[in-house]
Design an enzyme around this catalytic site. Structure first.
Site, PDB file in Angstrom:
ATOM      1  N   PHE A  63      -8.344  54.344 -15.473  1.00  0.00           N
ATOM      2  CA  PHE A  63      -8.459  54.689 -16.891  1.00  0.00           C
ATOM      3  C   PHE A  63      -7.194  55.361 -17.424  1.00  0.00           C
ATOM      4  CE2 PHE A  63      -9.393  58.965 -15.435  1.00  0.00           C
ATOM      5  CZ  PHE A  63      -9.082  59.791 -16.508  1.00  0.00           C
ATOM      6  N   LYS A  64      -6.377  55.917 -16.531  1.00  0.00           N
ATOM      7  CA  LYS A  64      -5.159  56.585 -16.978  1.00  0.00           C
ATOM      8  C   LYS A  64      -4.220  55.627 -17.718  1.00  0.00           C
ATOM      9  CE  LYS A  64      -6.496  60.363 -14.868  1.00  0.00           C
ATOM     10  NZ  LYS A  64      -5.825  60.995 -13.750  1.00  0.00           N
ATOM     11  N   ASP A  65      -4.328  54.324 -17.426  1.00  0.00           N
ATOM     12  CA  ASP A  65      -3.484  53.347 -18.128  1.00  0.00           C
ATOM     13  C   ASP A  65      -3.727  53.352 -19.633  1.00  0.00           C
ATOM     14  OD1 ASP A  65      -2.126  52.253 -15.898  1.00  0.00           O
ATOM     15  OD2 ASP A  65      -3.841  50.970 -15.433  1.00  0.00           O
TER      16      ASP A  65
END
Length: 464
Positions: free
Chosen positions: A101-103
């Protein structure tokens, strides 16, 4: 302290006094305006939401940034919603290049920060800390950028094999992977110390892209709005007007769930935020008892959801600021007390604002994660990673009968094969490209938990 504009904050990361930056005023969005966004593609929605916070940019430039950020590096369905059962739905946030999810925020920063640097003719040395996915997301977003170098601290032996391979195999000369003897909190403490040294920070043009950077928080707010809109697509007008979403958020450093808190403050119809921790349950304890009691390295456990092995959540500072009436003086006093005594009792404040902030907490164990992975697969055929399993566990435990719970996915299960195999007896299918990643050469700089050694290394390798 004078307010800064959003472009300055993108580059600075922290406030000049070493604290975290918050919006001076939280912008409000009426439900009618949210409804007007329903037909937008994800990049267009991101422009609408981020543009409420980044007000010192030409909207056409922001549109270009978001189109590039959420382009070919994501799958066609950037944030899919996948139903598990009648009450629980997964919000797919792992369709980007590093499968986490950091993307969603980092790809935005990978376009936004170079945009500001180019406009100003500047360079930036990004100093960050990661417990797993932030590091690879940052490095993939900024690799080979001519005016940026990345110095990413990670705790030795505390990440999965796949996470290490993603980060440590990058050959780009502007990427510096620093493996620190310690836990994530030690890495984060060094990041904050060096950012708080204004002379060193200025001399080396330091910035940060950890969740302590408000730019990341702003980008994450967008997918809360997206998830609410997609969850209500099938409802009629009356049903949409009454729908309040409950989000279950796997939580380590409090950045992701703070974005949900900020979305609710902006006007998104949020019923509750379910904060899910693993055995390192400092945040769960805080929201259950009102007492914040960070733990030291020795008491921070290594778990099967390693990205959440955090015992001092930096972003909690932003929430406590709201909890204390957005009073910087009270916040400073509270943090001084925390530093002096090791704990902070805010139970009265939490009780007073419980109906406004609506965060409740739960924790998950290794066995809970295995059970959640098994249940999700048996129920829907989906395979989830152990961090998402923490979110599912707490959703099933705390959800009220009337609630529709949106569980935020954190990563693809391929990144945590050992735990998936333990739960299901087999691993999630791995494509040829991902299998090749594990065999690539890795390069790191091993370093003691010593800020002076880190200063020397940055001084020698910073981009000028």
């Amino acid at each position: 302290m004078e307010p800064a504009n959003f472009s300055d904050i993108l580059l600075e990361g922290l406030a000049p006094d070493g604290g975290l930056v918050v919006p001076k005023e939280v912008p409000h969005v009426e439900l009618s305006e949210i409804e007007s966004w329903r037909g937008l593609a994800y990049p267009q929605l991101a422009v609408k939401v981020i543009g409420k916070l980044w007000t010192d940019i030409d909207i056409a430039d922001l549109e270009g940034i978001c189109e590039r950020a959420y382009g070919a590096q994501f799958s066609n369905d950037i944030v899919p919603l996948r139903k598990i059962d009648e009450q629980i739905t997964l919000v797919g946030l792992s369709e980007g290049p590093t499968l986490a999810f950091k993307d969603m925020a980092m790809q935005f920063l990978g376009e936004a920060i170079p945009y500001v640097l180019t406009k100003r003719g500047q360079t930036l040395n990004i100093l960050g800390a990661t417990s797993g996915d932030t590091g690879s997301a940052a490095e993939y977003a900024f690799r080979s950028q001519p005016n940026v170098a990345v110095f990413m601290l990670s705790p030795q032996g505390r990440m999965s094999e796949f996470q290490r391979a993603q980060m440590y195999s990058l050959p780009d000369e502007n990427i510096h992977n620093i493996a620190v003897e310690g836990v994530f909190d030690d890495c984060q403490n060094m990041v904050k110390e060096l950012n708080g040294d204004l002379e060193f920070k200025a001399a080396n043009t330091l910035g940060t892209v950890n969740s302590i950077n408000l730019g990341r928080v702003a980008a994450q707010v967008a997918y809360y709005f997206w998830a609410w809109l997609r969850a209500t697509d099938a409802l009629d007008e009356a049903g949409r007007a009454e729908f309040e979403a409950t989000f279950s958020v796997p939580s380590g450093n409090f950045g992701n769930i703070f974005s949900g808190h900020l979305a609710g403050q902006m006007g998104l119809p949020v019923r509750r935020l379910l904060l899910a921790t693993n055995e390192n349950n400092v945040l769960e304890e805080f929201f259950r008892t009102g007492v914040y009691r960070p733990r030291n390295r020795e008491n921070t456990l290594a778990t099967s959801s390693p990205s959440m092995d955090i015992s001092k959540a930096s972003n909690l500072e932003r929430f406590v600021y709201h909890l204390l009436g957005s009073d910087a003086h009270r916040l400073r006093e509270a943090w001084e007390k925390l530093d002096a005594t090791g704990s902070l009792d805010l139970s009265a404040e939490l009780e007073r604002f419980a109906s406004e902030f609506r965060i409740v907490s739960g924790k998950s164990t290794h066995n809970d994660r295995l059970a959640a992975i098994t249940w999700v697969h048996e129920t829907s055929g989906e395979i989830i990673d152990p961090h998402t399993a923490d979110g599912v566990t707490v959703a099933r435990e705390l959800a009220e009968p009337v609630e529709n719970v949106l569980v935020l996915e954190t990563a693809k299960p391929q990144k945590f094969a050992d735990t998936v195999i333990e739960a299901l007896g087999f691993e999630a299918p791995v494509g040829e490209e991902l299998a090749d990643l594990l065999g690539r050469p890795q390069r790191t700089v091993d370093m003691a938990d010593d800020s002076q050694v880190l200063r020397d290394y940055i001084t020698e390798h910073a981009v000028r």
